[in-house]
Motif scaffolding. Structure first.
Motif, short mmCIF file in Angstrom:
data_model
loop_
_atom_site.label_atom_id
_atom_site.label_comp_id
_atom_site.label_asym_id
_atom_site.label_seq_id
_atom_site.Cartn_x
_atom_site.Cartn_y
_atom_site.Cartn_z
N ALA A 51 0.83 -1.21 0.00
CA ALA A 51 0.00 0.00 0.00
C ALA A 51 0.86 1.26 0.00
CB ALA A 51 -0.92 -0.01 1.21
N LEU A 52 1.90 1.28 0.83
CA LEU A 52 2.79 2.43 0.90
C LEU A 52 3.70 2.51 -0.33
CD1 LEU A 52 3.65 4.85 2.58
CD2 LEU A 52 5.23 3.36 3.80
N ALA A 53 4.06 1.35 -0.88
CA ALA A 53 4.93 1.32 -2.07
C ALA A 53 4.24 1.97 -3.27
CB ALA A 53 5.33 -0.11 -2.39
N ASN A 93 -4.77 5.92 -3.44
CA ASN A 93 -3.57 5.29 -2.89
C ASN A 93 -3.41 5.58 -1.39
OD1 ASN A 93 -2.79 4.18 -5.34
ND2 ASN A 93 -1.62 5.98 -5.93
N LEU A 94 -3.64 6.81 -0.99
CA LEU A 94 -3.49 7.17 0.42
C LEU A 94 -4.62 6.61 1.28
CD1 LEU A 94 -2.17 10.83 0.42
CD2 LEU A 94 -0.94 8.75 0.99
N LEU A 95 -5.77 6.34 0.68
CA LEU A 95 -6.88 5.76 1.41
C LEU A 95 -6.48 4.41 2.02
CD1 LEU A 95 -9.79 6.69 1.92
CD2 LEU A 95 -10.51 5.25 0.04
N LYS A 96 -5.71 3.63 1.27
CA LYS A 96 -5.22 2.33 1.76
C LYS A 96 -4.21 2.52 2.89
CE LYS A 96 -5.72 0.46 -2.87
NZ LYS A 96 -4.98 0.12 -4.09
N VAL A 97 -3.36 3.52 2.76
CA VAL A 97 -2.33 3.78 3.78
C VAL A 97 -2.98 4.31 5.05
CG1 VAL A 97 -0.29 5.17 4.34
CG2 VAL A 97 -0.55 4.22 2.04
N MET A 109 -1.16 11.14 10.44
CA MET A 109 -0.62 10.54 9.24
C MET A 109 0.68 9.78 9.53
SD MET A 109 0.79 12.38 5.79
CE MET A 109 2.20 13.06 6.62
N THR A 110 1.56 10.36 10.31
CA THR A 110 2.84 9.73 10.62
C THR A 110 2.62 8.40 11.34
OG1 THR A 110 3.56 11.98 11.05
CG2 THR A 110 5.14 10.27 11.47
N LYS A 111 1.69 8.38 12.27
CA LYS A 111 1.38 7.16 13.01
C LYS A 111 0.83 6.08 12.08
CE LYS A 111 -2.30 6.66 15.76
NZ LYS A 111 -3.23 6.88 16.87
N LEU A 112 -0.04 6.46 11.16
CA LEU A 112 -0.63 5.50 10.23
C LEU A 112 0.40 4.98 9.23
CD1 LEU A 112 -4.01 7.34 9.62
CD2 LEU A 112 -3.67 5.24 10.92
N VAL A 113 1.31 5.83 8.79
CA VAL A 113 2.33 5.43 7.82
C VAL A 113 3.30 4.43 8.46
CG1 VAL A 113 4.32 6.28 6.50
CG2 VAL A 113 2.15 7.48 6.39
N ASN A 114 3.62 4.63 9.75
CA ASN A 114 4.55 3.72 10.43
C ASN A 114 4.05 2.29 10.46
OD1 ASN A 114 6.55 5.57 10.97
ND2 ASN A 114 5.67 6.18 12.93
N LYS A 115 2.74 2.07 10.41
CA LYS A 115 2.18 0.72 10.39
C LYS A 115 2.48 -0.01 9.09
CE LYS A 115 -1.62 1.87 13.46
NZ LYS A 115 -3.09 2.00 13.62
N HIS A 116 2.85 0.73 8.05
CA HIS A 116 3.09 0.15 6.72
C HIS A 116 4.58 -0.04 6.42
CE1 HIS A 116 -1.10 0.32 5.45
NE2 HIS A 116 -1.17 1.46 6.14
N MET A 117 5.42 0.03 7.45
CA MET A 117 6.86 -0.16 7.28
C MET A 117 7.33 -1.32 8.15
SD MET A 117 8.39 3.69 7.24
CE MET A 117 7.48 4.38 8.61
N SER A 118 8.30 -2.05 7.63
CA SER A 118 8.91 -3.12 8.45
C SER A 118 10.41 -3.13 8.29
CB SER A 118 8.34 -4.46 8.04
OG SER A 118 8.57 -4.72 6.66
#
Length: 118
Positions: A51-53, A93-97, A109-118
């Motif tokens: 989603a973030l990619a 695209n951002l709706l998924k993120v 937004m920053t908190k939600l984006v962090n969930k999409h990183m590993s």
């Protein structure tokens, strides 16, 4: 005679006080060049999920670069709310993120984006 010696000593003492007052105070040197040392955790490359990619690309990048690319994406598409500039309006695209939310604050937004990183 002794009265003259006392007067002379007082004048000398006053001159010393005046000289000490004229010296500029020393400034403390700033540590670390201003902002301090960067945290190595921010510089560690993180792998974005699918989603973030779709927003920033699929290569591993540091958190700082991921945040910068998201802001570039938001500004290029005019997704920042016109009235309340702290709010971000999501496109497909951002709706998924953002977990299905149509509008989030820039802090959330920053908190939600962090969930999409590993």
């Amino acid at each position: 005679m002794p009265a003259k010696k006392k007067v002379a000593k007082k004048k000398v003492a006053k001159k010393v006080v005046k000289k000490a007052a004229k010296k500029p105070a020393k400034k403390k040197a700033a540590k670390g060049g201003g902002r301090g040392k960067s945290n190595p955790a921010f510089m560690k490359p993180m792998q974005p999920d699918m989603a973030l990619a779709a927003v920033i690309g699929d290569k591993p990048q540091p958190r700082t670069q991921i945040t910068k690319k998201i802001w570039d994406y938001i500004k290029a598409r005019g997704l920042q709310d016109k009235v309340n500039r702290r709010m971000i309006n999501a496109d497909d695209n951002l709706l998924k993120v953002f977990g299905g939310k149509k509008q989030v604050s820039m802090f959330e937004m920053t908190k939600l984006v962090n969930k999409h990183m590993s």
